[in-house]
Design an enzyme around this catalytic site. Structure first.
Site, PDB file in Angstrom:
ATOM      1  N   CYS A  88     -15.130  30.924  -8.786  1.00  0.00           N
ATOM      2  CA  CYS A  88     -16.629  31.053  -8.231  1.00  0.00           C
ATOM      3  C   CYS A  88     -17.724  31.232  -9.018  1.00  0.00           C
ATOM      4  O   CYS A  88     -17.426  31.556 -10.318  1.00  0.00           O
ATOM      5  CB  CYS A  88     -16.322  32.224  -7.118  1.00  0.00           C
ATOM      6  SG  CYS A  88     -16.177  33.712  -7.937  1.00  0.00           S
ATOM      7  N   CYS A 138     -17.386  34.521 -11.076  1.00  0.00           N
ATOM      8  CA  CYS A 138     -16.453  34.432 -12.120  1.00  0.00           C
ATOM      9  C   CYS A 138     -17.155  33.848 -13.348  1.00  0.00           C
ATOM     10  O   CYS A 138     -17.281  34.511 -14.557  1.00  0.00           O
ATOM     11  CB  CYS A 138     -15.233  33.429 -12.022  1.00  0.00           C
ATOM     12  SG  CYS A 138     -14.282  34.143 -10.809  1.00  0.00           S
ATOM     13  N   ASP A 163     -43.208   0.637 -14.450  1.00  0.00           N
ATOM     14  CA  ASP A 163     -43.434  -0.122 -15.480  1.00  0.00           C
ATOM     15  C   ASP A 163     -43.069  -1.504 -15.338  1.00  0.00           C
ATOM     16  O   ASP A 163     -42.547  -1.852 -14.289  1.00  0.00           O
ATOM     17  CB  ASP A 163     -42.606   0.299 -16.842  1.00  0.00           C
ATOM     18  CG  ASP A 163     -42.922  -0.445 -17.977  1.00  0.00           C
ATOM     19  OD1 ASP A 163     -44.194  -0.847 -18.502  1.00  0.00           O
ATOM     20  OD2 ASP A 163     -42.019  -1.148 -18.576  1.00  0.00           O
ATOM     21  N   ASP A 181     -38.283   1.402 -18.959  1.00  0.00           N
ATOM     22  CA  ASP A 181     -36.936   0.912 -19.620  1.00  0.00           C
ATOM     23  C   ASP A 181     -36.403   1.612 -20.456  1.00  0.00           C
ATOM     24  O   ASP A 181     -35.409   1.494 -21.224  1.00  0.00           O
ATOM     25  CB  ASP A 181     -37.299  -0.305 -20.294  1.00  0.00           C
ATOM     26  CG  ASP A 181     -38.374  -0.332 -21.299  1.00  0.00           C
ATOM     27  OD1 ASP A 181     -38.773   0.829 -21.775  1.00  0.00           O
ATOM     28  OD2 ASP A 181     -39.029  -1.318 -21.981  1.00  0.00           O
ATOM     29  N   ASP A 211     -41.203   3.470 -22.888  1.00  0.00           N
ATOM     30  CA  ASP A 211     -41.771   4.349 -21.998  1.00  0.00           C
ATOM     31  C   ASP A 211     -41.183   5.812 -22.146  1.00  0.00           C
ATOM     32  O   ASP A 211     -41.608   6.680 -21.221  1.00  0.00           O
ATOM     33  CB  ASP A 211     -41.370   3.816 -20.431  1.00  0.00           C
ATOM     34  CG  ASP A 211     -42.100   2.466 -20.190  1.00  0.00           C
ATOM     35  OD1 ASP A 211     -43.405   2.344 -20.771  1.00  0.00           O
ATOM     36  OD2 ASP A 211     -41.469   1.587 -19.774  1.00  0.00           O
TER      37      ASP A 211
END
Length: 704
Positions: free
Chosen positions: A13, A16, A416, A598, A602
């Protein structure tokens, strides 16, 4: 600094994970990341404590380092090392203790308090060895965990019964079976939790399994005779030669030296159609040869492969905490002290109201046992694990867990142009010629452009590859101008940009102009090929009320033509990379924005968007520049990424609602005496199973 990566058993969990995180930080570790779903723990150490000391300290907390760096640690696992073994050990003792509770069944010897004590002691010992040791250590470190509640509840029933037995107070004071049942059912509940939570990892497990396969390695003896022998893919190194046949899995990233094949990359990209591969093409480890055989050289093996990079990226994302989890973590951190307070109030209030200590204590124990901080802590990680796993299996890679949550608010998508809405491959849209035959025009252009490395030139050469070649006396590529050549008769030919023909025409609209001895022979127009799926994706966004924007450095006329063809709402053209960056930052400030590019030129703009999505073909650069990477399948995965993000967030909200409402309802019910401690223990364990099942629905849920 040394980077440590462990697989730790016993984490079930978020509480923990918090305990381990705080312990490691207190011990001098840095950059600690603990994944509560699969037990992956990573951190940096600088010599303040050794790995052995930290591992021993983890054992004191109740957690066991199972493997390091993906390699299992040596040593035989002890008896009762996992919850299912503990459950089966405790079950026979508990069942015998429960026999005297069956109506109409009176077993005289079982009513003896010392027999009940003897049957309870093994169960209590195993339970306290697991829950008690962890509880004491967590209290010492200042992060009380769920085991504190279990230990106090079971110990209260055991000690109360022991006092009743020693003082001979009678059957009304004997609750040995309550202590045993709590411990046994919690072991069973934790086993169910572990099993169901592990199922949320099945997509990633399929990828992990594909990392270790047998490979056919090629070697040559002193007589240069070729020999092929099997080796495990984990033993491969860069430069090794491989033979890969039809139906076999590619064992590592490699380059084809000989042969052709149809390759399925569905495991990595989600794309079902096989891809044709030939000499010098790259093969991604984990893909499968549908047909054909190849000889290839290993270019990346082990942790350097694309698949390994994907797995590490997804695991790292799973260990991150999106904003929605912060509230749950804060509540989990104070949950145990609050429940202890409620249990104390329950004991005192019921003692006063009922006028009897025994039923008051039973109600208080039920409150301790039914409270479940695990449910709140696991609500987010469980859904995140499934969402990221499904995405990875379908070619959608989320570098950050928070991206899944951010998808819910997206109002606009910025595209783009080149390589995103278009394929980056150019096709001849139109051409014209004067005072020359068409065949001669094509022969001249083809013979010039075949010496160029420009993308436009390569497209023309591919389109007119049947042309007859012309032999040149001299040919060269002039940067910024184009191709210039002279034949053996002294004629000069040029093929290039408008600059070569500026003195002959005022028309600047064409891509390539062709001249012979200063006379304009003709021109050629090329256009970027639109992706087949682009129109469907833009329409999908329009139907859902998401604004679409085309952001490009290309000329406005070309961008407007593409936008009109696809139905894009707004065009922002002729932008430099710096202007793109500024524009994306502004748009993201106005409202949540996705930028799709791409992943190469970019990269800066992608990092400024609310969510940056890269289109690159599984390159490491693409993985580092964007929040989400669409693998090899173009834009077609964008709707699924959007849908998966929204549905993952919806699942998180459902899980949190269940976790909070469960505790809000269950604790008062237990306090009012409507639940026995034994039944409370069973219901507590099942609460996490409900979360895992709800999260698991993401595997099959339609998200688009």
């Amino acid at each position: 600094m040394e980077k440590i990566q462990w697989k730790v058993d016993g984490i079930h969990c978020a509480n923990c994970a918090l305990t381990i995180n705080k312990y490691l930080q207190q011990s001098g570790a840095q950059n600690v990341s603990v994944n509560p779903i699969d037990g992956d723990v990573s951190f940096d150490i600088n010599g303040a404590a050794t790995k052995q000391q930290l591992a021993k300290g983890m054992e004191g907390l109740g957690y066991k380092v199972a493997s390091e760096g993906g390699v299992a640690t040596e040593g035989k696992k002890p008896f009762l090392h996992n919850n299912i073994q503990r459950f089966w050990f405790c079950l026979p003792f508990t069942l015998v203790l429960m026999l005297h509770m069956i109506p109409g069944l009176h077993i005289h010897w079982l009513m003896n308090p010392w027999v009940q004590l003897a049957l309870t002691l093994p169960v209590y010992f195993v339970g306290m060895r697991h829950f008690g040791r962890s509880a004491i250590k967590s209290l010492r470190d200042g992060i009380p965990n769920m085991n504190v509640l279990i230990s106090i509840g079971a110990t209260a029933a055991f000690v109360y019964s022991l006092i009743g037995a020693l003082m001979g107070l009678g059957d009304d004071y004997l609750f040995f079976e309550t202590a045993a049942t709590i411990i046994t059912l919690v072991f069973f509940g934790e086993f169910l939790e572990e099993s169901t939570m592990k199922s949320t990892q099945r997509s990633l497990k399929a990828l992990v399994k594909s990392q270790k396969v047998m490979a056919n390695m090629i070697a040559y003896d002193d007589q240069h005779q070729e020999h092929v022998f099997p080796v495990e893919s984990t033993a491969l190194k860069n430069g090794d030669l491989l033979l890969i046949r039809t139906g076999e899995q590619v064992p590592a990233d490699c380059k084809i030296l000989w042969g052709e094949a149809e390759v399925s990359e569905a495991l990595l990209t989600g794309e079902s159609l096989p891809v044709a591969k030939g000499k010098k093409d790259m093969l991604i480890g984990g893909s499968v040869l549908e047909s054909g055989s190849v000889k290839a050289i290993v270019t990346a093996a082990g942790n350097d492969t694309v698949l390994s990079g994907i797995l590490n990226m997804v695991k790292k994302a799973q260990g991150e905490k999106p904003p929605v989890q912060q509230l749950a973590d804060r509540i989990s951190a104070i949950f145990v002290p609050v429940v202890l307070g409620i249990a104390a109030v329950t004991l005192i209030a019921n003692w006063i109201i009922l006028g009897a200590f025994t039923p008051a204590m039973m109600r208080s124990i039920a409150v301790l046992v039914i409270a479940c901080p695990c449910a709140m802590g696991l609500a987010t990680p469980a859904a995140i694990a499934v969402g990221l796993g499904r995405g990875a299996r379908n070619g959608i890679l989320f570098r950050q867990a928070k991206s899944l949550e951010l998808f819910r608010n997206i109002k606009q998508v910025v595209f783009d142009k080149t390589g995103t809405l278009t394929t980056g491959k150019f096709v001849i849209a139109n051409y014209s010629f004067t005072n020359i035959a068409e065949t001669d025009f094509k022969n001249i252009v083809w013979s010039l452009e075949k010496f160029s490395n420009h993308p436009l030139a390569k497209s023309i050469v591919e389109a007119w590859k049947g042309a007859a070649p012309i032999r040149w006396k001299k040919v060269e590529e002039v940067k910024g101008l184009g191709m210039v050549a002279t034949d053996f008769d002294g004629n000069e030919y040029k093929a290039g940009s408008y600059q070569v023909a500026a003195h002959l025409t005022n028309d600047q609209s064409h891509n390539i102009y062709v001249l012979r001895n200063g006379e304009l022979l003709g021109w050629i127009d090329l256009q970027d090929e639109i992706r087949a799926e682009a129109a469907d994706v833009v329409n999908y966004l329009r139907v859902r009320g998401i604004k679409t924007i085309l952001l490009s450095g290309d000329r406005y006329e070309k961008c407007k033509q593409l936008a009109d063809t696809l139905g894009i709402d707004e065009v922002i053209a002729e932008q430099t990379p710096e202007q793109k960056l500024t524009k994306i930052a502004l748009l993201s400030e106005q409202q949540p924005t996705i930028m799709v590019g791409d992943g190469i030129n970019d990269a800066p703009a992608l990092t400024k968007a609310t969510i940056g999505i890269s289109m690159s073909d599984a390159s490491q650069l693409a993985m580092q520049s964007a929040h989400v990477v669409l693998m090899n399948s173009g834009l077609k995965k964008l709707p699924e990424a959007l849908g998966l993000g929204r549905n993952t967030y919806l699942t998180i909200k459902q899980n949190l609602f269940w976790a909070f409402s469960y505790n809000i309802v269950a604790i008062p019910i237990a306090a009012l005496g409507f639940l026995s401690p034994a039944f409370a223990a069973l219901v507590m364990g099942l609460s996490d199973v409900v979360l895992a099942i709800n999260s698991g629905r993401l595997f099959v849920k339609k998200v688009v």
